[in-house]
Design a protein around this motif. Sequence first.
Motif, PDB file in Angstrom:
ATOM      1  N   ASP A 157       0.830  -1.209   0.000  1.00 46.77           N
ATOM      2  CA  ASP A 157       0.000   0.000   0.000  1.00 46.77           C
ATOM      3  C   ASP A 157       0.868   1.263   0.000  1.00 46.77           C
ATOM      4  OD1 ASP A 157       0.870  -0.704   2.474  1.00 46.77           O
ATOM      5  OD2 ASP A 157      -1.015  -0.304   3.527  1.00 46.77           O
ATOM      6  N   GLN A 158       1.994   1.218   0.738  1.00 45.87           N
ATOM      7  CA  GLN A 158       2.847   2.408   0.760  1.00 45.87           C
ATOM      8  C   GLN A 158       3.538   2.623  -0.590  1.00 45.87           C
ATOM      9  OE1 GLN A 158       4.922   1.067   4.140  1.00 45.87           O
ATOM     10  NE2 GLN A 158       3.471   1.996   5.578  1.00 45.87           N
ATOM     11  N   THR A 159       3.814   1.519  -1.243  1.00 40.10           N
ATOM     12  CA  THR A 159       4.455   1.630  -2.566  1.00 40.10           C
ATOM     13  C   THR A 159       3.478   2.239  -3.562  1.00 40.10           C
ATOM     14  OG1 THR A 159       5.671  -0.359  -2.000  1.00 40.10           O
ATOM     15  CG2 THR A 159       5.745   0.309  -4.301  1.00 40.10           C
ATOM     16  N   THR A 160       2.238   1.783  -3.480  1.00 37.69           N
ATOM     17  CA  THR A 160       1.213   2.330  -4.369  1.00 37.69           C
ATOM     18  C   THR A 160       1.028   3.821  -4.092  1.00 37.69           C
ATOM     19  OG1 THR A 160       0.155   0.203  -4.145  1.00 37.69           O
ATOM     20  CG2 THR A 160      -1.131   1.884  -5.231  1.00 37.69           C
TER      21      THR A 160
ATOM     22  N   LEU B  44       3.028  10.387  -9.466  1.00 37.67           N
ATOM     23  CA  LEU B  44       2.173  10.672 -10.621  1.00 37.67           C
ATOM     24  C   LEU B  44       1.625  12.098 -10.521  1.00 37.67           C
ATOM     25  CD1 LEU B  44       1.557   8.408 -12.707  1.00 37.67           C
ATOM     26  CD2 LEU B  44      -0.715   8.292 -11.744  1.00 37.67           C
ATOM     27  N   GLU B  45       1.169  12.455  -9.320  1.00 40.25           N
ATOM     28  CA  GLU B  45       0.644  13.812  -9.111  1.00 40.25           C
ATOM     29  C   GLU B  45       1.722  14.860  -9.349  1.00 40.25           C
ATOM     30  OE1 GLU B  45      -0.941  13.425  -5.180  1.00 40.25           O
ATOM     31  OE2 GLU B  45      -2.441  11.970  -5.914  1.00 40.25           O
ATOM     32  N   GLU B  46       2.981  14.481  -9.097  1.00 40.23           N
ATOM     33  CA  GLU B  46       4.095  15.421  -9.303  1.00 40.23           C
ATOM     34  C   GLU B  46       4.627  15.392 -10.734  1.00 40.23           C
ATOM     35  OE1 GLU B  46       5.140  17.627  -7.195  1.00 40.23           O
ATOM     36  OE2 GLU B  46       3.985  16.961  -5.461  1.00 40.23           O
ATOM     37  N   GLY B  47       4.042  14.531 -11.579  1.00 39.67           N
ATOM     38  CA  GLY B  47       4.449  14.535 -12.996  1.00 39.67           C
ATOM     39  C   GLY B  47       5.409  13.436 -13.388  1.00 39.67           C
ATOM     40  N   ILE B  48       5.448  12.363 -12.607  1.00 39.30           N
ATOM     41  CA  ILE B  48       6.398  11.284 -12.915  1.00 39.30           C
ATOM     42  C   ILE B  48       5.705   9.924 -12.998  1.00 39.30           C
ATOM     43  CG2 ILE B  48       8.342   9.973 -11.928  1.00 39.30           C
ATOM     44  CD1 ILE B  48       9.388  12.652 -10.988  1.00 39.30           C
ATOM     45  N   ALA B  49       5.974   9.200 -14.082  1.00 37.10           N
ATOM     46  CA  ALA B  49       5.447   7.839 -14.217  1.00 37.10           C
ATOM     47  C   ALA B  49       6.503   6.871 -13.685  1.00 37.10           C
ATOM     48  CB  ALA B  49       5.114   7.535 -15.666  1.00 37.10           C
ATOM     49  N   GLY B  50       6.361   6.506 -12.433  1.00 36.91           N
ATOM     50  CA  GLY B  50       7.242   5.520 -11.787  1.00 36.91           C
ATOM     51  C   GLY B  50       6.322   4.445 -11.259  1.00 36.91           C
ATOM     52  N   ILE B  51       6.325   3.307 -11.920  1.00 37.72           N
ATOM     53  CA  ILE B  51       5.280   2.309 -11.678  1.00 37.72           C
ATOM     54  C   ILE B  51       5.640   1.419 -10.482  1.00 37.72           C
ATOM     55  CG2 ILE B  51       4.016   0.383 -12.787  1.00 37.72           C
ATOM     56  CD1 ILE B  51       3.526   3.298 -13.960  1.00 37.72           C
ATOM     57  N   PRO B  52       4.655   1.142  -9.604  1.00 34.00           N
ATOM     58  CA  PRO B  52       4.958   0.271  -8.461  1.00 34.00           C
ATOM     59  C   PRO B  52       5.092  -1.183  -8.896  1.00 34.00           C
ATOM     60  CG  PRO B  52       2.625   0.834  -8.465  1.00 34.00           C
ATOM     61  CD  PRO B  52       3.246   1.578  -9.612  1.00 34.00           C
TER      62      PRO B  52
ATOM     63  N   ASN C 262       6.742  -8.064   0.767  1.00 33.01           N
ATOM     64  CA  ASN C 262       7.352  -6.981   1.543  1.00 33.01           C
ATOM     65  C   ASN C 262       8.584  -6.367   0.908  1.00 33.01           C
ATOM     66  OD1 ASN C 262       5.671  -6.411   3.725  1.00 33.01           O
ATOM     67  ND2 ASN C 262       6.220  -8.416   4.604  1.00 33.01           N
ATOM     68  N   GLN C 263       8.725  -6.602  -0.383  1.00 34.59           N
ATOM     69  CA  GLN C 263       9.829  -5.943  -1.099  1.00 34.59           C
ATOM     70  C   GLN C 263       9.289  -5.148  -2.282  1.00 34.59           C
ATOM     71  OE1 GLN C 263      13.378  -8.131  -1.934  1.00 34.59           O
ATOM     72  NE2 GLN C 263      13.176  -9.346  -0.077  1.00 34.59           N
TER      73      GLN C 263
END
Length: 398
Positions: free
Chosen positions: A332-335, A342-350, A359-360
């Motif tokens: 959940d924290q990764t998501t 994403l809100e800041e303009g970056i596509a970094g996929i979990p 847990n990794q």
Amino acid sequence: MDTIWKAELKEELEQLQKLSQKRKLTEVEAAEQPWLTINHRNLLNLSSNNYLGLAGDIRLKEAMIHAVREIGTGAAASRLIVGNYPLYEQTESALAKWKGAEAGLIFSSGYSANIGMISSIIGRDGIVFSDKLNHASIVDGVILSRSEHKRYRHNDFNHLETLLKQAPFHKRKLIVTDTVFSMDGDLAKLQDLVTLKERYHAILMVDEAHSSGIFGEHGEGLVHHMKLQDKVEIQMGTFSKALGCFGAYAVGDRWLMEYFTNKMRSFIYTTALPPAILGAIYAAIRIVPNEHQRRRTLFEHSEYFRNSLLQLGFNICGSETQIIPILIGPNDQTTEFSQRLLEEGIAGIPIRPPTVPMNQARIRFSLMATHKREDLDFAIEKISLVGKQIGMIGGHTW
Ligand code: PMP
């Protein structure tokens, strides 16, 4: 009311939702570019495997169009029936020459290459020794082979040797590894694996999906970079990442390629690649060896990005390449991290289990030679901001 099977399958989906592991398809435009568009938003693309930025290259596009015009849209049959049009021989020769190997063979995808090669060369009586972080297609290949599966701790030479020692001498043994690990971005210790495969008379197979086109003087791969090309029986890789196309290959001894042609079910029972794809692959094989500047830029970008994240206090999972994760842990924290990026303009996929161990979970960033330095600075600033907001760096923990 749902029948039992429907209720059970739906329950599985709900379970994924509860674990923050449910995936959904999102429409993405321009994913081959350094900046992409999701839901009309322009985002910095840190999630693509188009490492050298060739997926939108005009030379590859032209080659594809040319092949369609000359040959057509479909191969019409599998290669062993009537689908083996001349571009195959031309491309496989160019491939073998580039890799300094006796012969090469082209497959429909990396996934089908791995499941097919592994399950053809090793069977019920064999043992596969596989790094715990190997790609899913390797794991599936081992399952399909019905051989004994010994997973050694990631890059742990001693653990592998212990397992090899326990194995009966007469059994056929295959050691298989990614060269660049797709979720951690670190490198396999190939020299150690060669030492062990020689000591225990095993076959060594490597997956260069994330290193082909990138490592080696002419982008031949990590095996070449380490000067081990004569010591590795099967070098496979994909055309779908740095080479900007689609499909996969293996290079090695000619008799071995003949063996795969005769025995590999995912080679035999599938339609040959469309000419467009092969046309682009042929062009990429001639272009990539000379793209020194793109490789250099990618290396410089990667070093800069890794060092910046390390200085900020992130755990980058030992990355040594253009694949640079930040380890977060819980799903959940990764998501949430990814959502805020994403809100800041970056596509970094979990990336969450089952792709990585429980847990990794992590955000997996990947860089492209076509990123600009200011793109990276923008990303570092935003990752730092979100890391602090969430309390991951800057003295706080979750
Ligand atoms: N091997 C590795 C290490 C990979 O990362 C991938 C895909 N990401 C594959 C094989 C499968 O390749 P393809 O996408 O061509 O099926």
